[in-house]
Design a protein around this motif. Structure first.
Motif, short mmCIF file in Angstrom:
data_model
loop_
_atom_site.label_atom_id
_atom_site.label_comp_id
_atom_site.label_asym_id
_atom_site.label_seq_id
_atom_site.Cartn_x
_atom_site.Cartn_y
_atom_site.Cartn_z
N VAL A 7 0.72 -1.20 0.04
CA VAL A 7 -0.05 0.02 0.04
C VAL A 7 0.90 1.19 0.12
N GLY A 8 1.01 1.91 -1.11
CA GLY A 8 1.92 2.88 -1.30
C GLY A 8 1.56 3.67 -2.54
N THR A 9 2.25 4.92 -2.61
CA THR A 9 2.06 5.62 -4.01
C THR A 9 3.18 6.07 -4.80
N GLY A 10 4.61 5.87 -4.34
CA GLY A 10 5.75 5.75 -5.27
C GLY A 10 6.74 4.95 -4.68
N VAL A 28 21.22 1.35 -12.68
CA VAL A 28 19.76 1.39 -12.84
C VAL A 28 19.53 2.58 -11.83
N GLU A 29 18.36 3.49 -12.20
CA GLU A 29 17.94 4.44 -11.31
C GLU A 29 16.58 4.96 -11.83
N GLU A 30 15.66 4.52 -11.14
CA GLU A 30 14.29 4.72 -11.60
C GLU A 30 13.34 5.42 -10.51
N TYR A 31 12.56 6.06 -10.92
CA TYR A 31 11.55 6.79 -9.78
C TYR A 31 10.03 6.54 -10.45
N TRP A 32 9.19 6.48 -9.79
CA TRP A 32 7.82 6.52 -10.20
C TRP A 32 6.89 6.70 -9.03
N GLY A 33 5.58 7.22 -9.50
CA GLY A 33 4.72 7.45 -8.62
C GLY A 33 4.94 8.78 -8.05
N LYS A 34 3.90 9.13 -7.08
CA LYS A 34 4.15 10.35 -6.14
C LYS A 34 4.55 10.13 -4.86
N GLN A 35 4.61 11.25 -4.21
CA GLN A 35 5.39 11.28 -2.62
C GLN A 35 4.04 11.19 -1.98
N GLY A 36 2.89 11.26 -2.14
CA GLY A 36 1.56 11.04 -1.30
C GLY A 36 0.63 11.09 -2.01
#
Length: 338
Positions: free
Chosen positions: A22-25, A38-46
């Motif tokens: 259960v998370g958003t990022g 590898v360096e990847e980011y996705w989603g939102k902080q909240g």
């Protein structure tokens, strides 16, 4: 073969986990042979509609990953003689505690989760004799932070900042008493009552936030035995203390094995939290938010995964998943070498 492409299954593994908890990022970063592959980011902080996107300077709540920083501070205190030996009795440094209850309990037991102590309300109780078994209880962590402060006169945060954060210019790692825009919202399961915050910035509480890249750098510092840019930033002996096997030989061989709070891979152990394929000499730290830092010296590799979740939803096997993270990395390495 393109090295970055060869680690894509690791990215997919982390994305699958982020879709399960259960998370958003989330984020993932892998350093292999001094190169970020590898360096990847996705989603939102909240959860807010206008929540900031997860990005390189996003700081995740690392939960029990903070214990690797506490372990570092204890290793610093031992190396510099503030603590004489980890075989010293806890009551030598905290004489105000119940000497009967803590009889035979040493700093080594606190560092390796083999102290056998727990809290029942405000009362400290003994679950098993020190050194006879293993159990993950925060009461030992609290004692370690007290011992560090009493012996060195410095907080955990002051030691880590002075020894690591400031020399390396790390500004996305720390303990925060107040929220700011780069910190993620921690998403909890419905009805969760275990979450707590603190306004302490001493490094003694579970309110540490670190960016993905700086957590990877923390692992890289350990991988390189304290040498960064050709300079010995941290004494090698501190790193070796923290990441080598320290668990007492009196515990059953299939229980988890620890260094200075790090989980370490030594002899095969059925209850290890490190993947079966991950080689001996590797070490890992993980937290209840799913954040994981894995260092594999044999392959000159550091891997980090980050989530802003807290806890395990029904049907999610956290232990199997974190082991799978390490094993997936090893599978990618095998493909790269083939």
């Amino acid at each position: 073969m393109n090295k970055s492409a060869s680690f894509l299954p690791v990215v997919e593994h982390v994305k699958k986990t982020s879709g399960t908890v259960v998370g958003t990022g989330a984020a993932v970063l892998v350093i292999h042979k001094d190169q970020v592959v590898v360096e990847e980011y996705w989603g939102k902080q909240g959860t807010a509609a206008d929540a900031r996107l997860v990005q390189a300077d996003t700081q995740f709540h690392v939960a029990s990953v903070r214990k690797s920083y506490i372990g570092f501070a204890v290793a610093y205190a031992v190396h510099h003689g503030y603590i004489h030996s980890i075989n010293d009795a806890v009551t030598k440094y905290l004489p105000e505690l119940d000497s009967d209850l803590l009889s035979q309990t040493t700093i080594r037991h606190l560092l390796t989760h083999t102290h056998g102590l727990n809290l029942l309300g405000d009362e400290m109780i003994r679950e098993f004799p020190a050194g006879s078994s293993w159990s993950y209880r925060n009461v030992g962590i609290e004692m370690l932070t007290q011992i560090v402060f009493k012996t060195t006169g410095k907080t955990i945060a002051q030691i880590v900042s002075g020894q690591v954060f400031e020399p390396l210019g790390l500004r996305e790692s720390g303990w925060y008493g107040h929220f700011h825009e780069r910190l993620v919202e921690v998403i909890r399961l419905p009805g969760d009552t275990s979450w707590r915050t603190s306004d302490s910035t001493d490094g003694d509480q579970m309110n540490m936030y670190v960016s993905t890249r700086e957590l990877a750098y923390w692992g890289y510092l350990h991988l390189k035995q304290g040498i960064i840019g050709g300079k010995q930033v941290v004494e090698k002996e501190i790193i070796e203390l923290a990441t080598s096997l320290q668990s007492p030989s009196t515990i059953e061989k299939d229980l988890p094995q620890n260094g200075f709070l790090w989980f370490v891979k030594d002899l095969p152990a059925a209850k290890t939290e490190i993947g079966e394929m991950v080689p001996k000499g590797s070490y890992q730290i993980l937290g209840y938010t799913g954040v994981t830092l894995l260092v594999i010296p044999d392959h000159d590799l550091v891997a980090v995964r980050m989530f802003n979740s807290f806890g395990s939803p029904p049907g999610y096997d956290y232990l199997a998943d974190v082991r799978g993270f390490g094993d997936q990395i090893m599978q990618c390495l095998e493909e790269l070498d083939s």
